[in-house]
Design a protein around this motif. Structure first.
Motif, PDB file in Angstrom:
ATOM      1  N   ILE A  51     -63.353  10.074  25.164  1.00 21.91           N
ATOM      2  CA  ILE A  51     -63.111  10.062  26.613  1.00 21.91           C
ATOM      3  C   ILE A  51     -61.615  10.037  26.906  1.00 21.91           C
ATOM      4  N   ARG A  52     -60.864   9.245  26.150  1.00 26.56           N
ATOM      5  CA  ARG A  52     -59.410   9.221  26.345  1.00 26.56           C
ATOM      6  C   ARG A  52     -58.793  10.582  26.044  1.00 26.56           C
ATOM      7  N   LYS A  53     -59.280  11.246  24.982  1.00 25.05           N
ATOM      8  CA  LYS A  53     -58.749  12.556  24.604  1.00 25.05           C
ATOM      9  C   LYS A  53     -59.034  13.585  25.702  1.00 25.05           C
ATOM     10  N   TYR A  66     -66.265   2.971  19.785  1.00 22.88           N
ATOM     11  CA  TYR A  66     -64.901   3.458  19.621  1.00 22.88           C
ATOM     12  C   TYR A  66     -64.829   4.978  19.513  1.00 22.88           C
ATOM     13  N   TYR A  67     -65.847   5.611  18.979  1.00 16.89           N
ATOM     14  CA  TYR A  67     -65.891   7.071  18.942  1.00 16.89           C
ATOM     15  C   TYR A  67     -65.812   7.620  20.367  1.00 16.89           C
ATOM     16  N   LYS A 112     -73.619   0.005  18.691  1.00 16.30           N
ATOM     17  CA  LYS A 112     -72.904   0.196  17.432  1.00 16.30           C
ATOM     18  C   LYS A 112     -71.411   0.294  17.728  1.00 16.30           C
ATOM     19  N   TYR A 113     -70.670  -0.561  17.039  1.00 16.00           N
ATOM     20  CA  TYR A 113     -69.226  -0.664  17.238  1.00 16.00           C
ATOM     21  C   TYR A 113     -68.540   0.685  16.989  1.00 16.00           C
ATOM     22  N   ASN A 114     -68.938   1.384  15.940  1.00 21.27           N
ATOM     23  CA  ASN A 114     -68.328   2.683  15.628  1.00 21.27           C
ATOM     24  C   ASN A 114     -68.609   3.706  16.726  1.00 21.27           C
ATOM     25  N   ILE A 147     -70.520   2.468  30.125  1.00 19.08           N
ATOM     26  CA  ILE A 147     -70.489   1.390  29.129  1.00 19.08           C
ATOM     27  C   ILE A 147     -69.067   0.867  28.963  1.00 19.08           C
ATOM     28  N   LEU A 148     -68.091   1.766  28.868  1.00 19.74           N
ATOM     29  CA  LEU A 148     -66.700   1.349  28.686  1.00 19.74           C
ATOM     30  C   LEU A 148     -66.203   0.552  29.884  1.00 19.74           C
TER      31      LEU A 148
END
Length: 124
Positions: A48-50, A42-43, A37-39, A16-17
């Motif tokens: 994934i970045r972490k 970003y969650y 859902k926008y939240n 998706i990203l």
């Protein structure tokens, strides 16, 4: 079982990203159009970045000013092969980020960089 579910979710959200980045739309508009859902978007982006930051080996600090790296936030990568006079250099551009690889680039540094890129862009 929970580990398998987590891996499946990570793979799903990575797709998706990447799709959002390839669409060229801002995240808010992409989420609206895809009924995401926008939240949640970003969650998973933060998660994934972490995880990516945790698995990427940290390079030792150098006393000289050597190359620096940034996590790319887009899947659109443009490759440029320089003219013959500079045939010993490869230049990769991704938005405002430019990565130049020369003959003097160490094999270890290049290997680590390519692993990072592969982790960020698993479809490549």
């Amino acid at each position: 079982m929970q580990q398998i579910k987590h891996q499946h979710s990570m793979k799903y959200w990575k797709q998706i990203l990447i799709a959002q980045q390839q669409s060229g739309l801002p995240a808010t508009e992409y989420c609206r159009q895809q009924d995401i859902k926008y939240n949640a978007f970003y969650y998973w982006l933060r998660k994934i970045r972490k995880e990516f930051a945790e698995v990427v080996p940290q390079l030792p600090a150098e006393t000289t000013s050597g190359p620096r790296f940034a996590v790319l936030s887009t899947a659109a990568v443009i490759t440029t092969v320089p003219a013959l006079s500079q045939s010993s250099m490869l230049k990769l551009s991704c938005g405002p980020v430019i990565l130049e690889i020369t003959e003097s680039t160490s094999r270890q540094l290049l290997t680590q960089t390519l692993r990072c890129i592969k982790d960020v862009f698993p479809v490549c």
